[in-house]
Write an enzyme that holds these catalytic residues in place. Structure first.
Site, PDB file in Angstrom:
ATOM      1  N   SER A 116      30.656 -38.563  62.290  1.00 46.71           N
ATOM      2  CA  SER A 116      29.965 -38.355  61.011  1.00 46.71           C
ATOM      3  C   SER A 116      30.607 -37.247  60.210  1.00 46.71           C
ATOM      4  O   SER A 116      30.259 -37.046  59.052  1.00 46.71           O
ATOM      5  CB  SER A 116      28.527 -37.913  61.245  1.00 46.71           C
ATOM      6  OG  SER A 116      27.959 -38.532  62.330  1.00 46.71           O
ATOM      7  N   ASN A 157      27.940 -37.148  54.470  1.00 49.63           N
ATOM      8  CA  ASN A 157      27.245 -36.020  55.086  1.00 49.63           C
ATOM      9  C   ASN A 157      27.463 -34.694  54.374  1.00 49.63           C
ATOM     10  O   ASN A 157      26.643 -33.780  54.499  1.00 49.63           O
ATOM     11  CB  ASN A 157      27.591 -35.926  56.571  1.00 49.63           C
ATOM     12  CG  ASN A 157      26.763 -36.930  57.348  1.00 49.63           C
ATOM     13  OD1 ASN A 157      25.561 -37.072  57.098  1.00 49.63           O
ATOM     14  ND2 ASN A 157      27.385 -37.665  58.243  1.00 49.63           N
ATOM     15  N   HIS A 217      32.831 -45.001  59.780  1.00 47.00           N
ATOM     16  CA  HIS A 217      31.542 -44.318  59.885  1.00 47.00           C
ATOM     17  C   HIS A 217      30.394 -45.240  59.476  1.00 47.00           C
ATOM     18  O   HIS A 217      30.186 -45.505  58.289  1.00 47.00           O
ATOM     19  CB  HIS A 217      31.586 -43.064  58.995  1.00 47.00           C
ATOM     20  CG  HIS A 217      30.337 -42.258  59.028  1.00 47.00           C
ATOM     21  ND1 HIS A 217      29.907 -41.490  57.974  1.00 47.00           N
ATOM     22  CD2 HIS A 217      29.396 -42.102  59.998  1.00 47.00           C
ATOM     23  CE1 HIS A 217      28.772 -40.910  58.296  1.00 47.00           C
ATOM     24  NE2 HIS A 217      28.440 -41.265  59.509  1.00 47.00           N
ATOM     25  N   GLU A 221      31.676 -46.010  55.845  1.00 44.50           N
ATOM     26  CA  GLU A 221      32.606 -45.098  55.180  1.00 44.50           C
ATOM     27  C   GLU A 221      33.931 -45.133  55.955  1.00 44.50           C
ATOM     28  O   GLU A 221      33.919 -44.988  57.178  1.00 44.50           O
ATOM     29  CB  GLU A 221      32.004 -43.680  55.290  1.00 44.50           C
ATOM     30  CG  GLU A 221      32.143 -42.825  54.101  1.00 44.50           C
ATOM     31  CD  GLU A 221      31.483 -41.435  54.282  1.00 44.50           C
ATOM     32  OE1 GLU A 221      30.992 -41.071  55.368  1.00 44.50           O
ATOM     33  OE2 GLU A 221      31.482 -40.711  53.279  1.00 44.50           O
TER      34      GLU A 221
HETATM   35  N1  CAA Z   1      17.468 -50.613  64.527  1.00 50.43           N
HETATM   36  C1  CAA Z   1      17.584 -51.829  63.982  1.00 50.43           C
HETATM   37  N2  CAA Z   1      16.767 -52.295  63.016  1.00 50.43           N
HETATM   38  C2  CAA Z   1      15.774 -51.492  62.606  1.00 50.43           C
HETATM   39  C3  CAA Z   1      15.573 -50.210  63.140  1.00 50.43           C
HETATM   40  C4  CAA Z   1      16.473 -49.771  64.154  1.00 50.43           C
HETATM   41  N3  CAA Z   1      16.397 -48.546  64.692  1.00 50.43           N
HETATM   42  N4  CAA Z   1      14.507 -49.644  62.530  1.00 50.43           N
HETATM   43  C5  CAA Z   1      14.050 -50.534  61.640  1.00 50.43           C
HETATM   44  N5  CAA Z   1      14.815 -51.645  61.687  1.00 50.43           N
HETATM   45  C6  CAA Z   1      14.669 -52.861  60.891  1.00 50.43           C
HETATM   46  C7  CAA Z   1      13.353 -53.511  61.178  1.00 50.43           C
HETATM   47  O1  CAA Z   1      13.445 -54.340  62.321  1.00 50.43           O
HETATM   48  C8  CAA Z   1      13.121 -54.296  59.916  1.00 50.43           C
HETATM   49  O2  CAA Z   1      13.915 -55.478  59.933  1.00 50.43           O
HETATM   50  P1  CAA Z   1      13.348 -56.824  59.283  1.00 50.43           P
HETATM   51  O3  CAA Z   1      13.371 -56.604  57.803  1.00 50.43           O
HETATM   52  O4  CAA Z   1      14.300 -57.855  59.734  1.00 50.43           O
HETATM   53  O5  CAA Z   1      11.980 -57.002  59.852  1.00 50.43           O
HETATM   54  C9  CAA Z   1      13.706 -53.382  58.821  1.00 50.43           C
HETATM   55  O6  CAA Z   1      14.603 -52.495  59.510  1.00 50.43           O
HETATM   56  C10 CAA Z   1      12.643 -52.588  58.130  1.00 50.43           C
HETATM   57  O7  CAA Z   1      11.926 -51.878  59.122  1.00 50.43           O
HETATM   58  P2  CAA Z   1      10.397 -51.493  59.028  1.00 50.43           P
HETATM   59  O8  CAA Z   1       9.699 -52.490  58.155  1.00 50.43           O
HETATM   60  O9  CAA Z   1       9.886 -51.301  60.415  1.00 50.43           O
HETATM   61  O10 CAA Z   1      10.378 -50.046  58.418  1.00 50.43           O
HETATM   62  P3  CAA Z   1      10.898 -49.501  57.032  1.00 50.43           P
HETATM   63  O11 CAA Z   1      10.735 -50.469  55.919  1.00 50.43           O
HETATM   64  O12 CAA Z   1      10.305 -48.163  56.947  1.00 50.43           O
HETATM   65  O13 CAA Z   1      12.484 -49.337  57.263  1.00 50.43           O
HETATM   66  C11 CAA Z   1      14.320 -48.006  57.816  1.00 50.43           C
HETATM   67  C12 CAA Z   1      13.009 -48.580  58.312  1.00 50.43           C
HETATM   68  C13 CAA Z   1      15.318 -49.145  57.534  1.00 50.43           C
HETATM   69  C14 CAA Z   1      14.866 -47.151  58.955  1.00 50.43           C
HETATM   70  C15 CAA Z   1      14.073 -47.174  56.493  1.00 50.43           C
HETATM   71  O14 CAA Z   1      13.068 -46.241  56.731  1.00 50.43           O
HETATM   72  C16 CAA Z   1      15.299 -46.462  55.996  1.00 50.43           C
HETATM   73  O15 CAA Z   1      16.154 -47.039  55.353  1.00 50.43           O
HETATM   74  N6  CAA Z   1      15.365 -45.139  56.281  1.00 50.43           N
HETATM   75  C17 CAA Z   1      16.490 -44.309  55.864  1.00 50.43           C
HETATM   76  C18 CAA Z   1      17.620 -44.525  56.838  1.00 50.43           C
HETATM   77  C19 CAA Z   1      18.815 -43.717  56.476  1.00 50.43           C
HETATM   78  O16 CAA Z   1      18.887 -42.980  55.502  1.00 50.43           O
HETATM   79  N7  CAA Z   1      19.844 -43.840  57.305  1.00 50.43           N
HETATM   80  C20 CAA Z   1      21.063 -43.077  57.159  1.00 50.43           C
HETATM   81  C21 CAA Z   1      20.966 -41.904  58.050  1.00 50.43           C
HETATM   82  S1  CAA Z   1      22.404 -40.894  57.881  1.00 50.43           S
HETATM   83  C22 CAA Z   1      23.502 -41.600  58.938  1.00 50.43           C
HETATM   84  O17 CAA Z   1      23.253 -42.502  59.666  1.00 50.43           O
HETATM   85  C23 CAA Z   1      24.860 -41.043  58.903  1.00 50.43           C
HETATM   86  C24 CAA Z   1      25.124 -39.887  59.659  1.00 50.43           C
HETATM   87  O18 CAA Z   1      26.272 -39.674  59.893  1.00 50.43           O
HETATM   88  C25 CAA Z   1      24.124 -38.912  60.100  1.00 50.43           C
END
Ligand code: CAA
Length: 304
Positions: A127, A211, A161, A173
């Protein structure tokens, strides 16, 4: 003209939330055989059980057919622990997704480079850590960065990434080290697209684009909590409802993992010397306490 990725088999090193997600999109969307390796058998079992759950959910929601799910699952093979990194010999690309620790990544890339053919692309899902530093660790003993072997070895290293959760997030990325060849970048990008992702490109700077922008925001939210400006619930609610973000910053930090957030912030701070990246004391203390967020059951919030 689109480039063929030529990845007939993918190796994934690390079966945590990122590695497993990468294995999932490669097997289901890019439809390539995946060799999965993790030194922890418990982690592999946990990861595969999660993959089964995701596939079942996709079938029950009518997103994929039952036979597609079975085919995807059958494409994933676990590398026997005794084989170690040798188990990736048939892979055309290996994606490393272990924890955010430069010494660990450099030692893994050194080993991968020594054990795998020169044609194998070596990608890191880091990351924030310098891809140039990781690439330099692949130069074989007795060779220099300017020797033919030294150059070829480092030229096949690239940053790929993915974002968490990998099956859902649309972005990858791409980061080139100073040494990365254009062919390596093009093939890695074509592979990410085959996994259903869109790509952006970043230079090899600490934290890349994502990040370097996200972490100061999360850190600032933690400092706001530390100073008592607002409750954790109100900080998160403000950003969720006020900005239409899917998660508030404290919930997102828990979701990413507080140890990962701290490691990225330390890389940003050390790599730039800029005080705006200095991790908050509260974040450091929470990691000291092993309150790592969702994965450990306790972070800013409690999880089952
Ligand atoms: N793995 C796989 N699929 C997942 C999951 C997981 N851990 N968590 C949720 N999902 C899926 C669900 O199964 C659901 O799929 P369907 O549409 O097929 O049913 C979909 O995501 C939506 O889930 P929910 O309805 O349960 O919940 P939600 O609408 O709140 O979405 C979320 C969950 C997608 C995680 C949403 O909250 C979100 O987009 N959060 C922000 C995530 C984010 O910003 N990620 C980047 C982090 S930074 C990073 O990763 C980089 C780094 O280097 C640190």
């Amino acid at each position: 003209m689109s480039v063929a990725h030529g990845i007939r088999t993918l190796g994934v090193l690390g079966s945590g939330q990122m590695g497993l997600g990468i294995a999932y999109v490669a097997a289901l969307r890019a439809r390539v055989p995946v060799l999965l390796h993790d030194r922890s058998e418990v982690q592999i079992k946990k990861g595969l059980a999660f993959m089964d759950k995701l596939l079942e959910k996709d079938v029950s929601k009518g997103k994929i057919k039952a036979e597609e799910a079975k085919e995807a699952r059958d494409r994933v093979t676990v590398v026997a622990p005794e084989k170690g990194l040798e188990g990736f010999r048939d892979a055309d690309m290996v994606v490393e997704a272990v924890s955010e620790n430069i010494a660990l990544k450099q030692s893994i890339f050194k080993d991968l480079s020594a054990k795998l053919p020169l044609e194998t692309i070596l990608a890191s899902n880091t990351s924030s850590i310098s891809i140039t530093k990781i690439a330099a660790s692949t130069i074989p003993e007795g060779h220099t960065a300017s020797s033919e072997l030294g150059q070829k070895s480092a030229a096949r290293v690239v940053g790929l990434h993915f974002f968490n959760p990998v099956p859902v997030m649309k972005l990858v990325e791409l980061i080139s080290a100073l040494q990365t060849s254009q062919e390596t970048v093009d093939r890695a990008k074509a592979f990410a697209i085959a996994c259903g992702k869109e790509c952006t490109t970043s230079q090899d700077v600490p934290g890349f684009v994502a990040n370097a922008l996200l972490m100061p925001y999360l850190n600032e939210a933690i400092m706001w909590l530390e100073k008592g400006v607002a409750t954790k619930e109100d900080i998160d609610k403000t950003m969720k409802l006020g900005m239409n973000h899917p998660m508030g910053p404290l919930q997102l930090a828990d979701f990413i993992g507080l140890d990962t957030c701290l490691a990225i912030q330390q890389t940003l701070y050390q790599g730039t010397g800029d005080s705006k990246y200095r991790p908050s004391v509260l974040l450091e203390r929470m990691v000291d306490a092993q309150w790592l967020g969702k994965k450990s059951g306790k972070g800013f919030y409690d999880y089952e």
